[in-house]
Design an enzyme around this catalytic site. Sequence first.
Site, PDB file in Angstrom:
ATOM      1  N   ASP A  11      -3.690   8.312   4.307  1.00  0.00           N
ATOM      2  CA  ASP A  11      -3.758   8.567   2.869  1.00  0.00           C
ATOM      3  C   ASP A  11      -5.203   8.896   2.540  1.00  0.00           C
ATOM      4  OD1 ASP A  11      -1.087   8.102   2.433  1.00  0.00           O
ATOM      5  OD2 ASP A  11      -1.348   6.036   1.781  1.00  0.00           O
ATOM      6  N   ASP A 130       9.334   8.961  -2.457  1.00  0.00           N
ATOM      7  CA  ASP A 130       8.789   7.679  -2.885  1.00  0.00           C
ATOM      8  C   ASP A 130       9.863   6.996  -3.720  1.00  0.00           C
ATOM      9  OD1 ASP A 130       6.348   8.155  -1.652  1.00  0.00           O
ATOM     10  OD2 ASP A 130       5.528   9.146  -3.418  1.00  0.00           O
TER      11      ASP A 130
END
Length: 259
Positions: A11, A130
Amino acid sequence: MLSKRIIPCLDVRDGKLTKGIKFQGNVDIGDPVEAAREYYEQGADEIVFYDITASSDGRNIMIDVVRRVAETIFIPFSVGGGIRTLEDMREVILAGAEKVSVNSAAVENPSIITEGARAFGSQCIVLGMDVKRVEPSVTTPSGYEIVIHGGRRYTGIDALWWAREAERLGAGEICLNSIDADGTQDGYELTLTELISTHVGIPVIASGGAGTPQHLADVLTAGKADAALIASMVHYRTYTIDGIKAFLSGRGVKTRRYW
């Protein structure tokens, strides 16, 4: 048993490797290029790179960082964050990625999945999901809802419906991230993972919650996942990828590059 993949996740925020818990409280923890090299040398099967604020900031992905990571590793490389158009996909692939991951943009414009599959092949198109656990309802009968823009916007879309729809549109793989489990290191969301894995015919990468090698063994067997994404457990050097693979091998879980 088919070989399973172990995939470190990078990330990236403002060009730096970052990590949070349940999409909040991110802290910078290093250089993504150095991390990619280290994980490649440890025996990672693939690397996933997410520019985590590109979509919410309404900007394009940091292509220079993508290019530097691609020059460092010699394994499949998937990139996501801020990819909205075919030209964005093409730019990322030309920078060295084998796969592009679409998440928020696919929800807002599902045709991007089909367009990308036609232009580059389904094997290049990864649907990022997500997902947040919610009360089952008419719109979300599975009890899992799609959330976009880095966990900031609830969509009212049922996760199981969206996974099957994305497969129909041409996605070649799903990266399934549980917001509830993300960064907790308490284990993957096995119910969600098994639900999606058993209702689609494309590979599913489990993401969110890895804290021990046993968590990977659980999600790759009981959760029916084809691959497991890891972050905190290697970013903080609690475990190494080759050590994780040795553990899995000892429990009968075959991985691609264990030696």
